[in-house]
Design a protein around this motif. Sequence first.
Motif: not given
Length: 332
Positions: A46-58, A263-266, A279-284, A301-306
């Motif tokens: 939106r006009r005047g909004e700050i949106v953060a796009l978050v994620g790991e490398s790749g 996982a990003l938060r932890n 917290e949940l176990p770290a991603l493998q 393939t990485r989710c501990p709750l899959a």
Amino acid sequence: MPDTADILRLESLQVHFPAQGGVFDRILGRPAVAVRAVDGIDLNIRRGEIVALVGESGSGKTTVGRVITKLAQPTAGRLLFEGHDVTSVQSLSALRPYRHRVQMIFQDAYQALNPRHTVFDIVAEPLRSLRLAKGKQVTERVSEALASAGLNPPSDFFARFPHELSGGQRQRVVIAGALAVKPELIVADEPVSMLDVSIRAQILQVLVDLREKRNMALLFITHDLPLAWLIADRIAVLYLGRLVEIGSADDITFNPRHPYTVALRNATPQIGSNADRGELPALQGEVPSAASVPKGCRFHTRCPLAFDRCKSEEPPALEVGPEHTSVCWLAK
């Protein structure tokens, strides 16, 4: 506060890059493989909004930014700016008015600045190339941009070269170059990742102040979730080219509903003991290849709750709160 009108909208955006096969692939007639850097995302700013796009490398964050600034062409989907489809705009004459309104702050100020140009010439370059000013107007606009980026007095920096500046000053010059054309939307690609903590705070304050003064929209690309919470109105979490969760900065940070967001938060260092955080176990393992995303939920393939369903079906985007969406079977 941001306007309710969208200044930018991405609809089913895809960016695929062909991958070169080896000699044996060609001999055996194996089909060509495409790297799906961005694989169908929908996002509005939106006009005047700050949106953060978050994620790991790749995860595809920079590719999204490059498509928005017309430095990369999408494979499919649409890019709408103020309701107008600009997906296929490519000619120089057609891009001039768009780049007047949409600019990018690059991650590496060392590479973004020409070492043979003075600060004045670097900041004046977009004004000249887009034919927005000439003569004394160029000097006035350069001075205004440098002052807005926190380089005062501006005239002290006109004749300096990049090697004569500190890291924070280089980043401010990059910001000034984007601000000189007075854009309505800025894509900031990891603008503070190479700076120390004290300088980071100053650069972030510059960006927030510009939003307040100019009602300018900002797409803030980062891998740092706490940093995104600090500056953004909304946070969109990207994983392997797909948005897995989007919502207000508070909801995504303090009430995440997708395992990847958790996982990003932890993964953020915490002061004191983490024993009682639940917290949940770290991603493998490593991030799966974007050229061979498994069928079904690409995160399984990485989710501990899959569970078994994740291997065969892509989960839908579920509304888990006001303007809070999570792509996970467990997000109900």
